[in-house]
Design a protein around this motif. Sequence first.
Motif, short mmCIF file in Angstrom:
data_model
loop_
_atom_site.label_atom_id
_atom_site.label_comp_id
_atom_site.label_asym_id
_atom_site.label_seq_id
_atom_site.Cartn_x
_atom_site.Cartn_y
_atom_site.Cartn_z
N TYR A 35 -16.97 -15.51 5.11
CA TYR A 35 -15.75 -15.17 4.37
C TYR A 35 -16.06 -14.32 3.14
O TYR A 35 -15.36 -13.33 2.85
N ALA A 36 -17.12 -14.67 2.41
CA ALA A 36 -17.49 -13.91 1.21
C ALA A 36 -17.86 -12.48 1.57
O ALA A 36 -17.42 -11.53 0.90
N ILE A 37 -18.65 -12.30 2.62
CA ILE A 37 -19.03 -10.96 3.06
C ILE A 37 -17.80 -10.17 3.50
O ILE A 37 -17.65 -8.98 3.18
N THR A 38 -16.90 -10.83 4.23
CA THR A 38 -15.68 -10.17 4.70
C THR A 38 -14.84 -9.69 3.53
O THR A 38 -14.36 -8.55 3.52
N VAL A 39 -14.64 -10.55 2.54
CA VAL A 39 -13.82 -10.20 1.38
C VAL A 39 -14.47 -9.05 0.60
O VAL A 39 -13.81 -8.06 0.25
N CYS A 69 -5.76 -5.66 7.20
CA CYS A 69 -5.44 -6.65 8.24
C CYS A 69 -6.60 -7.63 8.44
O CYS A 69 -6.39 -8.84 8.57
N ASP A 70 -7.82 -7.12 8.47
CA ASP A 70 -9.00 -7.97 8.62
C ASP A 70 -9.14 -8.95 7.46
O ASP A 70 -9.45 -10.14 7.65
N PHE A 71 -8.91 -8.44 6.24
CA PHE A 71 -8.99 -9.29 5.05
C PHE A 71 -7.95 -10.42 5.11
O PHE A 71 -8.26 -11.59 4.84
N LEU A 72 -6.72 -10.07 5.49
CA LEU A 72 -5.65 -11.07 5.54
C LEU A 72 -5.90 -12.11 6.63
O LEU A 72 -5.63 -13.29 6.44
N PHE A 73 -6.42 -11.66 7.79
CA PHE A 73 -6.69 -12.59 8.87
C PHE A 73 -7.75 -13.61 8.47
O PHE A 73 -7.60 -14.81 8.70
N SER A 74 -8.83 -13.13 7.87
CA SER A 74 -9.90 -14.04 7.44
C SER A 74 -9.41 -14.99 6.35
O SER A 74 -9.78 -16.18 6.34
N THR A 75 -8.57 -14.50 5.45
CA THR A 75 -8.03 -15.34 4.38
C THR A 75 -7.05 -16.37 4.94
O THR A 75 -6.93 -17.47 4.39
N MET A 286 -15.76 -8.91 9.49
CA MET A 286 -16.94 -8.86 8.63
C MET A 286 -17.76 -7.60 8.86
O MET A 286 -18.25 -6.98 7.90
N VAL A 287 -17.91 -7.17 10.13
CA VAL A 287 -18.79 -6.04 10.43
C VAL A 287 -18.07 -4.70 10.43
O VAL A 287 -18.73 -3.65 10.30
#
Length: 323
Positions: A35-39, A69-75, A286-287
């Motif tokens: 999550y940290a890497i994604t954010v 969208c990726d940030f919101l999904f992970s959050t 993340m990637v």
Amino acid sequence: MSQNQSRVTEFILVGFPGLHREYYGLVSFVLFLVYAITVIANATVFFLFVTNRSLHKPMYYIILNVSVCDFLFSTTTLPKIISRYWFQSGSISFIGCFVQMCFVHYLGSVNSFIFSLMAFDRYCAICHPLRYITVLKSSTVHILSVTAWSIAIIVPLILAIRAYPLPYCASNIINHCYYDHIGITLLACTDRTLYSFPAFTSAMIILLLPLSFIVFSYCAILIAVSKVADSKNCVKSLSTCSTQLIIISLYYVPRCFVYLTSHVGIQFSTDVRVVIIMLYSLGPPMVNPLIYCLRTKDIRECLVKQFCISTGHPKAQVSVVTN
């Protein structure tokens, strides 16, 4: 029935069903790291876009949509499963469960539509380069992006509205790492046929219609590129598509695999199924930013320039600009 239904006031998220308690700390740390890497990675893409006007182009507006969208999904998904293993807090209110379910399917739908827009961008750039500037202007991308974010809510909202009043009078335990339509409706004390088939059909439409357009676009691109006599231009054209193809493949290939295997009789254990779903759900957010920064020249140069400015190396900055 309504008396029994009132007993279910919350749902409990199990996560990985076969995971032993001694690994809870390790799993929560890994998920927190993801999550940290994604954010950080997606926030970096957003920061680069805001601070560099050279990125204010149609293709990068599309990448920005994917990043948001990726940030919101992970959050939406990761904090709850992290708290499940870190603080042994896997419960969620009845309404909160359906809110997360709606957002999970909504953001997945947005991603699917944005990827088709990404394919359309490359199709116009390679197959109709002379008309690209007039056909796919920044304003056009804005309109198409807003349309994608707007219409994507329709199906998830319908699924949530149809699933909410079902009688949930049995177990409230969900063997998954986040709440989705299948996991929730399986707990309903009623025949799921009337609900599962429309849900599956809607999922296939949202998944396969954009995918069909994407396949058509890239087939047209390959045909157009094959007619180019200059091998250097051919390689350059294919190179501009490689980033998008990698990102789209990471999103679609595992999903299609899971959907197809589950409907042709191939069964996985619950643990394996949850691991596969988590890999294709939380891996790409993340990637993806790493792929943008490593394979997209403009973003890579903006990143290096920003890093050089922040660390006080003007010579390195000049070398990036002049090259």
